[in-house]
Design a protein around this motif. Structure first.
Motif, PDB file in Angstrom:
ATOM      1  N   THR A 210      79.989 -87.880 -24.990  1.00  0.00           N
ATOM      2  CA  THR A 210      78.806 -88.403 -24.587  1.00  0.00           C
ATOM      3  C   THR A 210      77.558 -88.286 -25.297  1.00  0.00           C
ATOM      4  N   LEU A 211      77.475 -86.743 -25.490  1.00  0.00           N
ATOM      5  CA  LEU A 211      76.493 -85.907 -26.174  1.00  0.00           C
ATOM      6  C   LEU A 211      76.261 -86.340 -27.631  1.00  0.00           C
ATOM      7  N   ARG A 212      77.683 -86.876 -28.214  1.00  0.00           N
ATOM      8  CA  ARG A 212      77.753 -87.155 -29.635  1.00  0.00           C
ATOM      9  C   ARG A 212      77.047 -88.642 -29.743  1.00  0.00           C
ATOM     10  N   ALA A 213      77.229 -89.285 -28.427  1.00  0.00           N
ATOM     11  CA  ALA A 213      76.769 -90.671 -28.687  1.00  0.00           C
ATOM     12  C   ALA A 213      75.457 -90.710 -27.748  1.00  0.00           C
ATOM     13  N   ILE A 214      74.424 -89.551 -27.622  1.00  0.00           N
ATOM     14  CA  ILE A 214      73.568 -89.538 -26.726  1.00  0.00           C
ATOM     15  C   ILE A 214      72.296 -90.798 -27.066  1.00  0.00           C
ATOM     16  N   ALA A 219      69.533 -95.687 -25.569  1.00  0.00           N
ATOM     17  CA  ALA A 219      69.211 -96.924 -25.729  1.00  0.00           C
ATOM     18  C   ALA A 219      69.774 -98.233 -24.620  1.00  0.00           C
ATOM     19  N   GLY A 220      70.843 -97.669 -24.081  1.00  0.00           N
ATOM     20  CA  GLY A 220      71.595 -98.657 -22.890  1.00  0.00           C
ATOM     21  C   GLY A 220      71.195 -98.469 -21.659  1.00  0.00           C
ATOM     22  N   ARG A 221      70.245 -97.454 -21.744  1.00  0.00           N
ATOM     23  CA  ARG A 221      69.658 -97.005 -20.255  1.00  0.00           C
ATOM     24  C   ARG A 221      70.653 -96.698 -19.439  1.00  0.00           C
ATOM     25  N   THR A 226      76.070 -92.640 -16.909  1.00  0.00           N
ATOM     26  CA  THR A 226      77.180 -92.063 -17.608  1.00  0.00           C
ATOM     27  C   THR A 226      77.325 -90.601 -16.936  1.00  0.00           C
ATOM     28  N   ALA A 227      76.322 -90.061 -16.310  1.00  0.00           N
ATOM     29  CA  ALA A 227      76.008 -88.832 -15.790  1.00  0.00           C
ATOM     30  C   ALA A 227      76.776 -88.798 -14.482  1.00  0.00           C
ATOM     31  N   GLU A 228      77.046 -89.900 -13.637  1.00  0.00           N
ATOM     32  CA  GLU A 228      77.901 -90.050 -12.548  1.00  0.00           C
ATOM     33  C   GLU A 228      79.421 -90.108 -12.901  1.00  0.00           C
TER      34      GLU A 228
END
Length: 611
Positions: A210-214, A219-221, A226-228
């Motif tokens: 996820t951090l790689r695709a932050i 951008a996708g709000r 994601t955090a959940e």
């Protein structure tokens, strides 16, 4: 929320053997640590007897010099032994952790590409960082602690028996009850701790990706969603951690409460026996000191059993990494090359164009034993000089070809040859020493610009570095940075196009026999692309360049174009030939919005081909 199935649990004895395998190389140090622990325990066991000596001396009005000196000697020697043992076990624990981490890191980097990529990177990182910490005590101190605590417990009970057998029977009953209850609780603690570690590994894998695709997440709000999803694994890990804590707390409560109950019983029965004249007051006090001291070996046993359970779960997860298949190194890796085994390097500025440097003959490959083939029956020859472009729609098998050439993937049928020699007769290292590869995503390795450039050729000179940076038009950028080539790389230091040029410069620095490019100009502006294309043309003049083509300029410049569809080579030839003879190629060209007015084929700025 449903809990995922746990991985099959190995029985306790094999898991204990796995844990012991980490400590086995340090048997000598462990034996010394155990001897020190036993000496310390013996000194501790002697203290109540010396205390009885003090009390008896007081009752007889004798000199206290002897027992007091004995207590001081026990104190000094005990302190020295404890310090030595503590340092010895601490250093030993660090060595075990270091060896486990080094073994895993080397395994990951030597493993086959499919073996590494099928697991989330964060999970592998967790095994190196988190799981190894649990080995620190489990593989060293736990073994010594268990043996020492057992000896100390037995020694305490024996000396209690010397003082009074009735009180010993009272104490032994309480200890036996504690042992039975403890044995019933331990398996549940092990299961809970293993499940907690599994979900912690999943959390690490998901968080790392996820951090790689932050940027994409923001951008996708999708930050909250994601955090959940990530926190779900954290919650599950915490749930199992709480289960383990509750069981551990119950086990410790039982052990402490049982020990206190034994002391109360000893005090009551002992007072009665003193009143009956069957036991001296000094003997009762010494027995009570042993009873209080009994808490130490029982607590040590409890703590070390718990540590052992955590360590066994961690050791099993670490050992699982050893099942990852690795790229086998053959005799060529270590042996000096001779005329019969060495591959000739293509350094002739004008090698024979008709002699292929790479060949694929009837190659079929799949990404798993039950997967459909990604490519089928591929026949392809890469000339020792020139530019070969591979085009085709998404899923045609273009990237799979590169994976086969780089030996990231093994064919299920057919064979590959390098200078006429089958791949199976060569090591991975020997093959890749002739190749250079620029990925489409152009990842940069952690470190500085210099570290990235020198990754595959650490002996390059400063002049060579400056030249290759100038070739890809990055010299001015490097000069503008405060630390120059020693600037640490990050997403904020270089743009996507600059990162792409760094990767290309790294590949060109090696002067490879075969340069593999997964569209090395996709993120470049027109002027910079022209300079990079000049570099590629220069390389193609003295070696082979194979490109997965996504842009018009790459297609037009190629000496040979290979059209792929559905995992097969559909057609090959020059641009004009394929336009006239192949329908799919014409469709691809049309997708590039190419116009052929006056015979000058151009692509509108920024337009890229379909993958």
């Amino acid at each position: 929320m449903s809990v995922p199935e746990a991985t099959p649990r190995t029985p306790a004895l094999p898991r204990l053997r796995i844990l012991w395998s980490f400590a086995r190389p340090h048997r000598g140090a462990l034996v010394l640590a155990l001897l020190l622990a036993l000496v310390g325990s013996a000194l501790g066991l002697a203290t109540p007897m010396v205390t009885k000596w003090v009390l008896d001396a007081l009752g007889d009005s004798a000199s206290l010099r002897g027992p007091v000196v004995a207590l001081l000697v026990l104190l000094v020697i005990g302190g020295a032994v404890t310090y030595w043992q503590w340092v010895l076990l601490g250093v030993l624990g660090e060595k075990v952790v270091l060896r486990a981490r080094e073994s895993m890191v080397r395994r990951f980097l030597r493993a086959t590409v499919p073996a590494v990529t099928r697991r989330p990177p964060g999970e592998l990182v967790t095994r190196v960082t988190s799981d190894t910490v649990l080995l620190h005590e489990a593989a060293t101190g736990a073994f010594v602690g268990l043996i020492n605590a057992t000896v100390m417990l037995v020694g305490t009970l024996v000396l209690m028996g010397v003082l009074d057998l009735v009180l010993l029977g009272t104490t032994a009953a309480a200890v036996a009850l504690i042992g039975v209850l403890f044995a019933l609780l331990m398996p549940g603690i092990a299961v809970a701790q293993r499940r907690a570690q599994e979900h912690l590994g999943r959390l690490g894998g998901t968080l790392e990706g996820t951090l790689r695709a932050i940027r994409t997440v923001k951008a996708g709000r999708a930050e909250d969603r994601t955090a959940e999803r990530i926190v779900a694994d954290a919650r599950t890990s915490a749930d199992f951690g709480v289960r383990a804590v509750r069981r551990e707390a119950l086990a410790w409560t039982i052990s402490l409460s049982g020990t206190h109950l034994a002391i109360i019983l000893v005090l009551a029965v002992g007072a009665w026996r003193v009143s009956e004249g069957q036991l001296e007051v000094s003997g009762l006090i010494a027995f009570l000191l042993y009873a209080f001291g009994l808490m130490e070996p029982i607590s040590e046993l409890s703590q070390n059993v718990t540590t052992l359970q955590s360590g066994m779960a961690a050791a099993e997860r670490i050992r699982e990494t050893e099942e990852m298949p690795v790229e086998q190194a053959g005799p060529e890796r270590d042996a000096a090359p001779d005329a019969s085994t060495a591959l000739p390097a293509l350094r002739d500025p004008a090698p024979r164009a008709s002699a292929p440097v790479l060949e694929l003959r009837g190659v079929t490959a799949a990404y798993g034993p039950d997967a459909e083939p990604a490519v089928r029956g591929i026949d392809l020859a890469v000339p020792a000089r020139g530019h070969l472009a591979i085009v085709g729609p998404s899923g045609a098998g273009k990237t799979t070809l590169f994976s086969l050439i780089l030996r990231f993937l093994e064919p299920t049928d057919g064979r590959l040859l390098l200078d006429g020699r089958p791949y199976r007769d060569l090591t991975h290292d020997a093959i890749r020493s002739r190749l250079a590869y620029v990925e489409q995503d152009t990842p940069i390795v952690p470190g500085t610009i210099r570290d990235n450039l020198l990754l595959a050729r650490p002996d390059a000179t400063e002049a060579e570095l400056r030249q290759v940076l100038a070739d890809v038009r990055l010299a001015e950028k490097a000069d503008s940075l405060e630390e120059g080539l020693d600037t640490p790389l990050s997403g904020t230091v270089v743009s996507g196009g600059e990162r792409q040029r760094i990767a290309l410069a790294r590949a060109l620095l090696r002067s490879p026999d075969v340069l593999l490019l997964d569209e090395a100009t996709a993120q470049l502006d027109g002027l910079t692309e022209t300079a990079v294309q000049d570099c590629i043309r220069a390389r193609a003049a003295c070696g082979a360049v194979v490109t997965i083509a996504h842009r018009l300029s790459t297609v037009i410049d190629a000496d040979t174009i290979v059209v792929m569809e559905a995992g097969r080579v559909r057609a090959s030839g020059r641009h004009e030939e394929l336009l006239a003879t192949d329908t799919l190629y014409r469709e691809l060209v049309e997708a590039l919005r190419i116009t052929a007015a006056t015979g000058d084929l151009r692509e509108p700025q920024g337009v890229a081909a379909r993958e």
